[in-house]
Design an enzyme around this catalytic site. Sequence first.
Site, mmCIF file in Angstrom:
data_model
loop_
_atom_site.group_PDB
_atom_site.id
_atom_site.type_symbol
_atom_site.label_atom_id
_atom_site.label_comp_id
_atom_site.label_asym_id
_atom_site.label_seq_id
_atom_site.Cartn_x
_atom_site.Cartn_y
_atom_site.Cartn_z
ATOM 1 N N ASP A 33 0.828 -1.215 0.000
ATOM 2 C CA ASP A 33 0.000 0.000 0.000
ATOM 3 C C ASP A 33 0.858 1.260 0.000
ATOM 4 O OD1 ASP A 33 -2.416 -1.455 0.233
ATOM 5 O OD2 ASP A 33 -1.964 -1.785 2.351
ATOM 6 N N HIS A 34 2.116 1.083 0.291
ATOM 7 C CA HIS A 34 3.010 2.250 0.422
ATOM 8 C C HIS A 34 4.183 2.060 -0.524
ATOM 9 C CE1 HIS A 34 5.804 5.153 2.245
ATOM 10 N NE2 HIS A 34 4.763 5.698 2.797
ATOM 11 N N PHE A 35 4.043 2.259 -1.829
ATOM 12 C CA PHE A 35 2.806 2.657 -2.501
ATOM 13 C C PHE A 35 2.469 1.584 -3.523
ATOM 14 C CE2 PHE A 35 4.876 6.487 -0.999
ATOM 15 C CZ PHE A 35 3.843 7.166 -0.383
#
Lengths: 160, 130
Positions: A33-35
């Site tokens: 999610d990051h990223f």
Amino acid sequence: MRWIWIDKFVEFESGKRAVAIKNVSLAEEHLHDHFPGYPIMPASLMIEAMAQTSGILVGEARGFREKVILAKVTKAVFHDLARPGDQLRLEAVADSVVEEAATITGTITCQNRTIAEISLIFSHIDKNMAGLEFPEENFVFNDQFMNLLQFYKPTGATGS
Amino acid sequence: MTMSHEEIYAKVQETLVDALGVDEEEVTEDATLMGDLGAESIDFLDIVFRLEKSFGIKIPREELFPAENLINNAEYVNNGKLTAAGLAKLKTQMPHVDFAEFEKDPDLNKISDLFCVSSIVKFVESKVNS
């Protein structure tokens, strides 16, 4: 349970400096999610890794009698990205360890790259906070956290 | 080596800019650390460490900021204010501080106003030039 965010110590000089390793892996879910499509280690988690490395250095300096709490991030400058597959070398140097607190200058490198410079202040909370009382038990240095140091072999062996 | 007031002030100013993340213009001689510059208790430790490093001096924390021990003592505090004994004690512990304003109403909440930039400068002057 305590969250452990460094993999092992590779150098440890009591009260002076400690070097720990953190391997960044794509198996860490947050990196997806990051990223999305561009996984990089969040800067906040680099601070956490340095805080754990130096927290143990500071705690050990006084025989793990103090409850050592991160009180202030005095410096956090990030020079480069840490990506999956990188092995981070976290070096913490104790500038000062006194009755009520300790200051640390930390550097994170990966091979020849400087990733970040992070300086921290730790409070020995029983000696501060104007007489507030904290639990008797040392909730900072539980067994799980202490195992990190137990596996460190001063001879330079990697531990087992 | 003797340092002038200006030299010490400039270095104290630099220390506070670094420790508190404030602008140089904000660090005037009469600015209070907590009220004007937003310092919190842990910042006092940071400031002490930085001053020690910057000036090459040793500062026992209770010498520069002695109020903490004092306010936990019933002999020195009554009903949220310093007693005469408490005030006298604090004065002897903080000779570098101007008590004129505080003395009129020695309310504990105002104790933080005593810590202003000029009191740090005076303290460092007494250490460096002694």
